[in-house]
Design a protein around this motif. Sequence first.
Motif, mmCIF file in Angstrom:
data_model
loop_
_atom_site.group_PDB
_atom_site.id
_atom_site.type_symbol
_atom_site.label_atom_id
_atom_site.label_comp_id
_atom_site.label_asym_id
_atom_site.label_seq_id
_atom_site.Cartn_x
_atom_site.Cartn_y
_atom_site.Cartn_z
ATOM 1 N N ALA A 250 11.531 4.254 -6.491
ATOM 2 C CA ALA A 250 10.882 3.549 -7.755
ATOM 3 C C ALA A 250 10.585 4.491 -8.700
ATOM 4 O O ALA A 250 10.597 5.864 -8.522
ATOM 5 C CB ALA A 250 9.708 2.906 -7.218
ATOM 6 N N PRO B 191 -2.169 10.974 -12.260
ATOM 7 C CA PRO B 191 -3.571 11.389 -12.785
ATOM 8 C C PRO B 191 -3.634 12.765 -13.358
ATOM 9 O O PRO B 191 -3.037 13.519 -12.944
ATOM 10 C CB PRO B 191 -4.438 10.961 -11.726
ATOM 11 N N PRO C 217 -5.188 16.288 -13.547
ATOM 12 C CA PRO C 217 -5.681 16.889 -12.289
ATOM 13 C C PRO C 217 -6.990 17.116 -12.441
ATOM 14 O O PRO C 217 -7.665 17.169 -13.517
ATOM 15 C CB PRO C 217 -4.842 18.500 -12.435
ATOM 16 N N ARG D 67 -14.401 17.422 -8.041
ATOM 17 C CA ARG D 67 -13.400 16.518 -7.314
ATOM 18 C C ARG D 67 -13.898 15.153 -6.978
ATOM 19 O O ARG D 67 -13.292 14.276 -7.062
ATOM 20 C CB ARG D 67 -12.949 17.225 -6.093
ATOM 21 N N TRP E 144 -13.943 13.264 -10.024
ATOM 22 C CA TRP E 144 -12.667 12.833 -10.428
ATOM 23 C C TRP E 144 -12.382 11.631 -9.420
ATOM 24 O O TRP E 144 -11.689 10.669 -9.973
ATOM 25 C CB TRP E 144 -11.863 14.116 -9.938
ATOM 26 N N LEU E 145 -12.533 11.876 -8.189
ATOM 27 C CA LEU E 145 -12.202 10.709 -7.240
ATOM 28 C C LEU E 145 -12.941 9.145 -7.454
ATOM 29 O O LEU E 145 -12.459 8.487 -7.515
ATOM 30 C CB LEU E 145 -12.649 11.030 -5.702
ATOM 31 N N ILE F 94 2.834 13.896 -5.840
ATOM 32 C CA ILE F 94 1.288 13.681 -6.065
ATOM 33 C C ILE F 94 0.958 12.195 -5.748
ATOM 34 O O ILE F 94 1.845 11.188 -6.286
ATOM 35 C CB ILE F 94 1.344 14.025 -7.630
ATOM 36 N N PRO F 95 -0.158 11.778 -5.162
ATOM 37 C CA PRO F 95 -0.565 10.518 -4.846
ATOM 38 C C PRO F 95 -1.063 9.806 -6.204
ATOM 39 O O PRO F 95 -1.662 10.311 -6.782
ATOM 40 C CB PRO F 95 -1.558 10.425 -3.938
ATOM 41 N N THR F 96 -0.305 8.720 -6.643
ATOM 42 C CA THR F 96 -0.525 8.179 -7.898
ATOM 43 C C THR F 96 -0.800 6.669 -7.819
ATOM 44 O O THR F 96 -0.190 6.049 -7.109
ATOM 45 C CB THR F 96 0.636 8.436 -8.826
ATOM 46 N N ARG F 97 -1.714 6.290 -8.579
ATOM 47 C CA ARG F 97 -1.979 4.753 -8.788
ATOM 48 C C ARG F 97 -0.975 4.260 -9.564
ATOM 49 O O ARG F 97 -0.847 4.539 -10.697
ATOM 50 C CB ARG F 97 -3.446 4.584 -9.366
ATOM 51 N N SER F 98 -0.264 3.045 -9.046
ATOM 52 C CA SER F 98 0.660 2.452 -9.846
ATOM 53 C C SER F 98 0.223 1.022 -9.854
ATOM 54 O O SER F 98 0.413 0.202 -8.877
ATOM 55 C CB SER F 98 1.910 2.822 -9.515
ATOM 56 N N TRP G 240 -0.336 2.127 -4.571
ATOM 57 C CA TRP G 240 -0.030 3.483 -4.694
ATOM 58 C C TRP G 240 1.243 3.993 -4.482
ATOM 59 O O TRP G 240 1.847 3.433 -3.721
ATOM 60 C CB TRP G 240 -1.192 4.136 -3.798
ATOM 61 N N GLN G 241 1.341 5.193 -5.143
ATOM 62 C CA GLN G 241 2.862 5.676 -4.945
ATOM 63 C C GLN G 241 2.873 7.079 -4.649
ATOM 64 O O GLN G 241 1.662 7.754 -5.153
ATOM 65 C CB GLN G 241 3.768 5.166 -5.931
ATOM 66 N N THR H 14 4.426 10.437 -6.269
ATOM 67 C CA THR H 14 5.127 10.676 -7.218
ATOM 68 C C THR H 14 5.890 12.172 -7.053
ATOM 69 O O THR H 14 5.069 13.035 -6.838
ATOM 70 C CB THR H 14 4.527 10.643 -8.602
ATOM 71 N N ALA I 228 9.506 8.039 -7.306
ATOM 72 C CA ALA I 228 8.424 7.719 -6.418
ATOM 73 C C ALA I 228 8.630 6.789 -5.285
ATOM 74 O O ALA I 228 9.432 5.910 -5.299
ATOM 75 C CB ALA I 228 7.237 7.109 -7.344
ATOM 76 N N PRO J 80 6.625 4.095 -3.277
ATOM 77 C CA PRO J 80 5.535 3.302 -2.883
ATOM 78 C C PRO J 80 4.894 3.246 -1.600
ATOM 79 O O PRO J 80 5.679 3.509 -0.701
ATOM 80 C CB PRO J 80 6.133 1.806 -3.296
ATOM 81 N N VAL K 263 -5.581 11.479 -1.331
ATOM 82 C CA VAL K 263 -5.877 11.520 -3.005
ATOM 83 C C VAL K 263 -6.878 12.631 -3.002
ATOM 84 O O VAL K 263 -6.944 13.459 -3.896
ATOM 85 C CB VAL K 263 -6.509 10.382 -3.299
ATOM 86 N N ALA K 264 -7.877 12.882 -2.105
ATOM 87 C CA ALA K 264 -8.966 13.860 -2.308
ATOM 88 C C ALA K 264 -8.251 15.442 -2.186
ATOM 89 O O ALA K 264 -8.678 16.114 -3.039
ATOM 90 C CB ALA K 264 -10.100 13.780 -1.281
ATOM 91 N N SER L 161 -5.201 16.191 -2.776
ATOM 92 C CA SER L 161 -4.153 16.177 -3.869
ATOM 93 C C SER L 161 -5.085 16.744 -4.968
ATOM 94 O O SER L 161 -4.798 17.813 -5.823
ATOM 95 C CB SER L 161 -3.514 15.307 -4.137
ATOM 96 N N GLY L 162 -6.141 15.874 -5.609
ATOM 97 C CA GLY L 162 -6.888 16.201 -6.790
ATOM 98 C C GLY L 162 -6.126 16.032 -7.780
ATOM 99 O O GLY L 162 -6.181 16.930 -8.956
ATOM 100 N N GLY L 163 -4.904 15.499 -7.754
ATOM 101 C CA GLY L 163 -3.954 15.471 -9.046
ATOM 102 C C GLY L 163 -2.857 16.435 -9.094
ATOM 103 O O GLY L 163 -2.001 16.369 -9.966
#
Lengths: 542, 451
Positions: free
Chosen positions: A58, A64, A66, A152, A155-156, B380-384, B388-389, B391, B398, B400, B415-416, B418-420
């Motif tokens: 997709a 997000p 970082p 963090r 952030w979460l 990177i885990p990303t909210r879409s 979630w996807q 990316t 990405a 899904p 997600v934790a 990764s921290g982005g």
Amino acid sequence: MPAEARTPALTPWEELVTTALLGTDRRALATPGKEAPRTLLDEAAAHTVRRRAGLRPAPAAAPPEPATDDPRPPVPPAARRRLATLLTDQPGSGGSGRRGAAPDLMELLPQWLSLANARGYGAPPELLPALLNAARGRTDLRPQALTFAGPRALWLARLNPDWKFALRSTPGGGISLPDPDDTAQVRQLWEEGLFAERVALLTTLREHDAQAARALLSATWRTERAEDRLMFLDTLRTGLSETDEPFLEEALTDRSRNVRATAAELLSALPASALAARMAARAASCVAVDHVASTPTLTVEAPHECDAAMERDGVLPKPPAGRGERSWWLGQLVDSAPLTSWQSRLGNRTPTEIVALPVADDWRGELHAAWCRAAVRQRDAAWSRALLGTPASPDAAGPGAVSLAERAKLLASLPPRERADWVAGFIAAHGLSEAFQLLGVCATPWAEPLGRAVVDSLNIARDAGSYPWSFSGVMGLAERCLDPAEAVRLEALTAIPDEPENASPGAGSYWSEAFQRLVTTLRLRAAITTELTPDKPQRNGS
Amino acid sequence: MTQQGVRWTADQVLALAPDAPSRKAGSKLGVAGPWSEAGSSGEGTVWGLCKGSGSKPYQTVVDITGAGDAAGPAYKCSCPSRKFPCKHALGLLLVWAGQDGTVPEGEPPAWAEEWLAARRKRTTEKRSSPTPSTPADPEAAQRRAEKRAERITAGVTELEQRLSDLLRGGTATAEQTGYGLWEETAARMVDAQAPGLAARVRELGAIPSSGPGWPVRLLEECALLHLLDQGWLHREELPAELAATVRSRVGLPAQPQGPPLRDHWLVLAQYDTADSKLTTRRIWMYGTESDRTALLLSYGAAGRAPSLALPVGLAFDAELSPYPGAVQLRADLGEQLTAPAPTPLRPPGVRVSEATARYGEALRKDPWLESHPVTLAEVIPTRSQDTWQLTDPEENLALPLAPSAASRPGLWRLVALSGGAPLTVFGECGHRGFTPLAAWPKDAEGAIPLC
């Protein structure tokens, strides 16, 4: 593979889905075939495999921002595993009433967190969700858990509404405060920041430089809203000193009654303040030594009115339901007057001598209670000691002049060692049933004499044949507060004793279980400390 | 350090628990207090006495090496519990994993040694005289196999008839008929000795109530079931590998075939799925030298944990015996030559476009494949919107997450972690989306399980 499936599917997929829904009896397929349902399935199979095999990624959404870096070192591996174990013990997953011999791991989490925070460790990211969930269920855990969880976690929390509390509980929602020495930045945030940010700023600054914080506050004081003024004024409790007096004196004329009351309370905690002197004069006119009596006796003449000046100094004129006006006013005058003023007023007696004086006309309770409040507010060790009396005295446990709750507060103004000794003496004389509140104010781990007094009393209770759950509160405290080094001595108590004749049935084995849990918990606490202390090399079973 | 330089983590130990109450009970015993005379040997056995409610303590022994018989850890405890492993075995392993010095290295006491010796003897016997896999009477076996094939063919023919009837009348009626029809058909497939078909048929029954888009999903699954039926009926004409896949999808038992693969295997993930009768455990392994991914399956009857358990993130030398089939993922664990130890190695990752391409490739060999194992590099885990996807910042594409994965607690661990920032993620990539199973943040030492 059937021959039909190899030929390219002719009918579009949507068409197939519609036909399948309605049925081939009702809707003919474009593709001719001797058996329509079979043709439909063949074509659908080809479509399905083709659709799945042709799957594409997709378009990417914007990732997000970082999280900010956590500069703290990670916890050592053994401690990390311990934390994972403590966090798996979620409350409510068991549900039997009796506690059994196994320790309550959740109860050890606060100790683990405070140690980890004291050592400056950062949280392992993969445990943050479990940590946030634990803190969500237990508000008492939040401050420590959020400190340990670090940036963090905030952030979460912005990504998961379940953890919104983390943003609320952290002053300023996790924004970074400017360096207290950066005056320009501090002033800008003070003038433009949100309320939570400004409270956080003022609190931090007050710890760092009390006078600068007050200067900042007084600069904008007149323009602040009443409820904000109350919160800001509250920050002055940290590092309160004589230099705050002029500002507080001015706040006594504030429009808001709550602000006035808080200012008066803060001033009365400064024994050298003008307010304290005014209160001392008023209180002194109410209490005197009657030398005419056979033994010197204190006489009390409560105020006859609450005048405007008294009100301005924070005296609340209306008593709560069930209390007389005059004794209500007297109490407030005495608890706001500096305790030092009584010694000269009452014939150069020591606090102990003053407390020992008989009081005429049933005023003793009222007067002593007010002195207790004053001793607590002014953190006066000599008066606290005098009001506490000796731990073994018969009325120390009973409903005497000073209640247990007041005693607990008085104890807090004594040095830790003296506090522990007093409570140890109290337990030795009166047993455990009244000691719970007093134990709560003792420093942890408990000093050796105190620990011994508690364990001895538990032992006596066991021999007396009662059930351990009558002491579950003290047991729970002991699990958290006894020095882990006591585990060795306690080992002997884990055996199941012979039941005396008049004992409650089965009590022996319940006691054994309770002591087992105590020993196990102490060992666990010792392990937690070792694991979080990097200088000590880990014993690795060799 | 201790034996083979490794201890399990609490997570790994708790993964052995047969159910949640055992996990809780085990954690409570995972502390020094109730244990005495605990010890462990260099060969990976742990023992100890656990104080219970009775006067005599329970004797607990665990052999974590699996002793090369591919059964994973073995347990022995004198407690009356029917749980397996019992809370004492779990507690003992937790104490051992806790490294607080309660479990020193030493010689096993007599009561533990007795069991260990018997166990070693059995293993040696088993290894020196491997039971011949050929049955005693090949002719009778052949007759039985033919008989079973006939029954399956009869079942398949009946199933084809049912599918045709359904499509003739229209699937719109399926919403009303509900489970009943499918339960009955599934029972017929069980009678026909085709458990694979029975399971697929049972799943058909759940689709009409599965929310928007069900007609599409129902047609897809009917079509794939039909494809499997046709594959069975024409199995003689199929290439050998595809025919083997069809046989196993229908539910015929298979035996590992071909030479065992010796490699340094990294345990990527372990997770269980359960229905009322059976717990299925899937363990993904990565051969660091052969670059192959393999799947170990282990089963446990209701209430029992599957016997095989491997610590995620550790690696060991072992032989794996692959099963026949076109995609060749499934294997059996043969001899373990070293004990599991931490490793800096991680599977090499691919970009997300490569991940979907690999799934497509695999479908060509096995059209019934739901998903395919793959390691993603730098995602990177990303909210879409409301899902979630993962990316891929380099490709700006990405994957899904599968709906089931997006609602699991492992998502937040990912997600934790990764921290982005980008990280390496292993998981299953399929038409429902991606299911993350393990992750390696940039500077982490080992894999962190997400399931």
